[in-house]
Design a protein around this motif. Structure first.
Motif, PDB file in Angstrom:
ATOM      1  N   GLY A   1     -15.901  -3.422   4.394  1.00 15.01           N
ATOM      2  CA  GLY A   1     -15.549  -3.973   5.699  1.00 15.01           C
ATOM      3  C   GLY A   1     -15.777  -2.969   6.807  1.00 15.01           C
ATOM      4  O   GLY A   1     -16.294  -3.307   7.884  1.00 15.01           O
ATOM      5  N   HIS A   2     -15.418  -1.724   6.555  1.00 19.37           N
ATOM      6  CA  HIS A   2     -15.626  -0.665   7.542  1.00 19.37           C
ATOM      7  C   HIS A   2     -17.121  -0.458   7.801  1.00 19.37           C
ATOM      8  O   HIS A   2     -17.556  -0.375   8.959  1.00 19.37           O
ATOM      9  CB  HIS A   2     -14.986   0.638   7.060  1.00 19.37           C
ATOM     10  CG  HIS A   2     -15.137   1.772   8.015  1.00 19.37           C
ATOM     11  ND1 HIS A   2     -14.238   1.995   9.042  1.00 19.37           N
ATOM     12  CD2 HIS A   2     -16.087   2.729   8.134  1.00 19.37           C
ATOM     13  CE1 HIS A   2     -14.637   3.047   9.743  1.00 19.37           C
ATOM     14  NE2 HIS A   2     -15.757   3.509   9.205  1.00 19.37           N
TER      15      HIS A   2
ATOM     16  N   ALA B   1     -13.001   7.250   5.619  1.00 20.07           N
ATOM     17  CA  ALA B   1     -13.959   6.568   6.499  1.00 20.07           C
ATOM     18  C   ALA B   1     -14.608   7.568   7.439  1.00 20.07           C
ATOM     19  O   ALA B   1     -15.827   7.582   7.600  1.00 20.07           O
ATOM     20  CB  ALA B   1     -13.264   5.454   7.279  1.00 20.07           C
TER      21      ALA B   1
ATOM     22  N   ARG C   1      -7.446   6.320   3.694  1.00 21.65           N
ATOM     23  CA  ARG C   1      -8.581   5.452   4.001  1.00 21.65           C
ATOM     24  C   ARG C   1      -9.236   5.855   5.316  1.00 21.65           C
ATOM     25  O   ARG C   1     -10.454   5.927   5.410  1.00 21.65           O
ATOM     26  CB  ARG C   1      -8.138   3.984   4.070  1.00 21.65           C
ATOM     27  CG  ARG C   1      -7.907   3.373   2.720  1.00 21.65           C
ATOM     28  CD  ARG C   1      -7.518   1.923   2.834  1.00 21.65           C
ATOM     29  NE  ARG C   1      -7.313   1.357   1.502  1.00 21.65           N
ATOM     30  CZ  ARG C   1      -6.988   0.110   1.284  1.00 21.65           C
ATOM     31  NH1 ARG C   1      -6.814  -0.730   2.295  1.00 21.65           N
ATOM     32  NH2 ARG C   1      -6.822  -0.325   0.052  1.00 21.65           N
ATOM     33  N   ARG C   2      -8.429   6.120   6.315  1.00 21.71           N
ATOM     34  CA  ARG C   2      -8.977   6.545   7.610  1.00 21.71           C
ATOM     35  C   ARG C   2      -9.735   7.865   7.473  1.00 21.71           C
ATOM     36  O   ARG C   2     -10.819   8.033   8.033  1.00 21.71           O
ATOM     37  CB  ARG C   2      -7.874   6.661   8.659  1.00 21.71           C
ATOM     38  CG  ARG C   2      -7.361   5.319   9.161  1.00 21.71           C
ATOM     39  CD  ARG C   2      -6.480   5.457  10.400  1.00 21.71           C
ATOM     40  NE  ARG C   2      -5.349   6.349  10.223  1.00 21.71           N
ATOM     41  CZ  ARG C   2      -4.168   5.994   9.700  1.00 21.71           C
ATOM     42  NH1 ARG C   2      -3.976   4.747   9.295  1.00 21.71           N
ATOM     43  NH2 ARG C   2      -3.195   6.868   9.591  1.00 21.71           N
TER      44      ARG C   2
ATOM     45  N   SER D   1     -10.351  -3.838  -2.930  1.00 18.95           N
ATOM     46  CA  SER D   1     -10.025  -4.795  -1.870  1.00 18.95           C
ATOM     47  C   SER D   1     -11.156  -4.996  -0.871  1.00 18.95           C
ATOM     48  O   SER D   1     -11.121  -5.925  -0.073  1.00 18.95           O
ATOM     49  CB  SER D   1      -8.780  -4.330  -1.118  1.00 18.95           C
ATOM     50  OG  SER D   1      -9.064  -3.132  -0.409  1.00 18.95           O
TER      51      SER D   1
ATOM     52  N   GLU E   1      -1.827   5.998   1.455  1.00 16.24           N
ATOM     53  CA  GLU E   1      -3.121   5.345   1.256  1.00 16.24           C
ATOM     54  C   GLU E   1      -3.803   4.930   2.566  1.00 16.24           C
ATOM     55  O   GLU E   1      -5.007   5.118   2.711  1.00 16.24           O
ATOM     56  CB  GLU E   1      -2.985   4.134   0.333  1.00 16.24           C
ATOM     57  CG  GLU E   1      -4.298   3.550  -0.087  1.00 16.24           C
ATOM     58  CD  GLU E   1      -5.226   4.533  -0.812  1.00 16.24           C
ATOM     59  OE1 GLU E   1      -6.448   4.299  -0.776  1.00 16.24           O
ATOM     60  OE2 GLU E   1      -4.752   5.522  -1.396  1.00 16.24           O
ATOM     61  N   SER E   2      -3.097   4.395   3.537  1.00 16.48           N
ATOM     62  CA  SER E   2      -3.767   3.984   4.778  1.00 16.48           C
ATOM     63  C   SER E   2      -4.310   5.198   5.532  1.00 16.48           C
ATOM     64  O   SER E   2      -5.407   5.158   6.090  1.00 16.48           O
ATOM     65  CB  SER E   2      -2.843   3.161   5.666  1.00 16.48           C
ATOM     66  OG  SER E   2      -1.755   3.934   6.107  1.00 16.48           O
TER      67      SER E   2
ATOM     68  N   TRP F   1     -12.116  -2.686   1.506  1.00 10.27           N
ATOM     69  CA  TRP F   1     -11.889  -2.047   2.808  1.00 10.27           C
ATOM     70  C   TRP F   1     -13.081  -1.195   3.246  1.00 10.27           C
ATOM     71  O   TRP F   1     -13.439  -1.208   4.426  1.00 10.27           O
ATOM     72  CB  TRP F   1     -10.596  -1.223   2.812  1.00 10.27           C
ATOM     73  CG  TRP F   1     -10.698   0.074   2.075  1.00 10.27           C
ATOM     74  CD1 TRP F   1     -10.384   0.299   0.758  1.00 10.27           C
ATOM     75  CD2 TRP F   1     -11.165   1.323   2.591  1.00 10.27           C
ATOM     76  NE1 TRP F   1     -10.634   1.603   0.428  1.00 10.27           N
ATOM     77  CE2 TRP F   1     -11.112   2.263   1.537  1.00 10.27           C
ATOM     78  CE3 TRP F   1     -11.628   1.748   3.829  1.00 10.27           C
ATOM     79  CZ2 TRP F   1     -11.498   3.588   1.696  1.00 10.27           C
ATOM     80  CZ3 TRP F   1     -12.017   3.069   3.992  1.00 10.27           C
ATOM     81  CH2 TRP F   1     -11.949   3.972   2.935  1.00 10.27           C
ATOM     82  N   ALA F   2     -13.703  -0.446   2.320  1.00 11.28           N
ATOM     83  CA  ALA F   2     -14.830   0.414   2.709  1.00 11.28           C
ATOM     84  C   ALA F   2     -16.020  -0.435   3.146  1.00 11.28           C
ATOM     85  O   ALA F   2     -16.678  -0.132   4.144  1.00 11.28           O
ATOM     86  CB  ALA F   2     -15.217   1.355   1.569  1.00 11.28           C
TER      87      ALA F   2
ATOM     88  N   MET G   1       0.851  -1.179   0.000  1.00 15.31           N
ATOM     89  CA  MET G   1       0.000   0.000   0.000  1.00 15.31           C
ATOM     90  C   MET G   1       0.892   1.236   0.000  1.00 15.31           C
ATOM     91  O   MET G   1       1.898   1.289   0.687  1.00 15.31           O
ATOM     92  CB  MET G   1      -0.909  -0.024   1.224  1.00 15.31           C
ATOM     93  CG  MET G   1      -1.900   1.098   1.231  1.00 15.31           C
ATOM     94  SD  MET G   1      -3.029   1.162   2.643  1.00 15.31           S
ATOM     95  CE  MET G   1      -3.533  -0.511   2.835  1.00 15.31           C
TER      96      MET G   1
ATOM     97  N   CYS H   1     -15.121  -1.232  -5.670  1.00 10.53           N
ATOM     98  CA  CYS H   1     -14.837  -1.578  -4.264  1.00 10.53           C
ATOM     99  C   CYS H   1     -13.453  -2.168  -4.041  1.00 10.53           C
ATOM    100  O   CYS H   1     -12.993  -2.228  -2.909  1.00 10.53           O
ATOM    101  CB  CYS H   1     -15.918  -2.508  -3.718  1.00 10.53           C
ATOM    102  SG  CYS H   1     -16.018  -4.104  -4.537  1.00 10.53           S
TER     103      CYS H   1
END
Length: 168
Positions: A38-39, A13, A9-10, A33, A5-6, A35-36, A1, A31
């Motif tokens: 999953g969140h 979110a 993402r936070r 991977s 990017e991490s 991640w959204a 990543m 979508c």
């Protein structure tokens, strides 16, 4: 990543996903991977559908072919599209899939700064694009949508919540 990017993402979110009502019917376009999704599921959103050109998506296919994929018009309260709309002009498909006054939550490069983002990608600082940015646009001027919120993120990106303003 990529380096940023991490963190991005936070921030996405917190800014977008955490405000979606738990009873909303949500479609995520592109979508990736997951991640959204999953969140959202971890928050308690039960009606989430992830759509992408390849798995592991709930629906695998092209949003422009949404009727063939079994998606229903006016079925979604919210469509999430993070870093996807610069790749494909799918606003009309999103508008048709959203309920009246449904929301399209999006992030996309600011058109005039896309060249700089490409340099950052090549330097490994930003996520690499998976296809050309052939559909750069101003999120404040999308036919069929009203701007509910708009902001520039670091000057380089557009973050927007657009409301479906077309009634069928």
């Amino acid at each position: 990543m990529a380096l940023l990017e991490s963190r991005m993402r936070r921030l996405r979110a917190r800014y977008f996903l955490d405000r979606i009502p738990l009873d909303a019917k949500v479609l995520e376009v592109g979508c990736g991977s997951g991640w959204a999704g999953g969140h959202l599921r971890a928050r308690g959103v039960k009606q989430y559908t992830g759509l992408d050109l390849q798995g592991p998506a709930d629906v695998v296919g092209d949003i422009l072919e949404w009727p063939r994929l079994g998606l229903q018009p006016g079925a979604f309260d919210v469509i999430v599209a993070f870093e996807i709309l610069e790749h494909v002009d799918c606003f009309e498909a999103c508008r048709q899939l959203l309920k009246p006054k449904g929301q399209l939550m999006l992030t996309t490069p600011a058109p005039e700064w896309d060249w700089l983002l490409k340099i950052l990608e090549n330097a490994g600082v930003n996520q690499r694009r998976t296809s050309p940015h052939s559909h750069l646009f101003d999120a404040r001027r999308v036919p069929g949508f009203r701007v509910a919120e708009y902001r520039r993120f670091a000057g380089l990106a557009q973050w927007a919540v657009l409301e479906n303003s077309s009634l069928d």
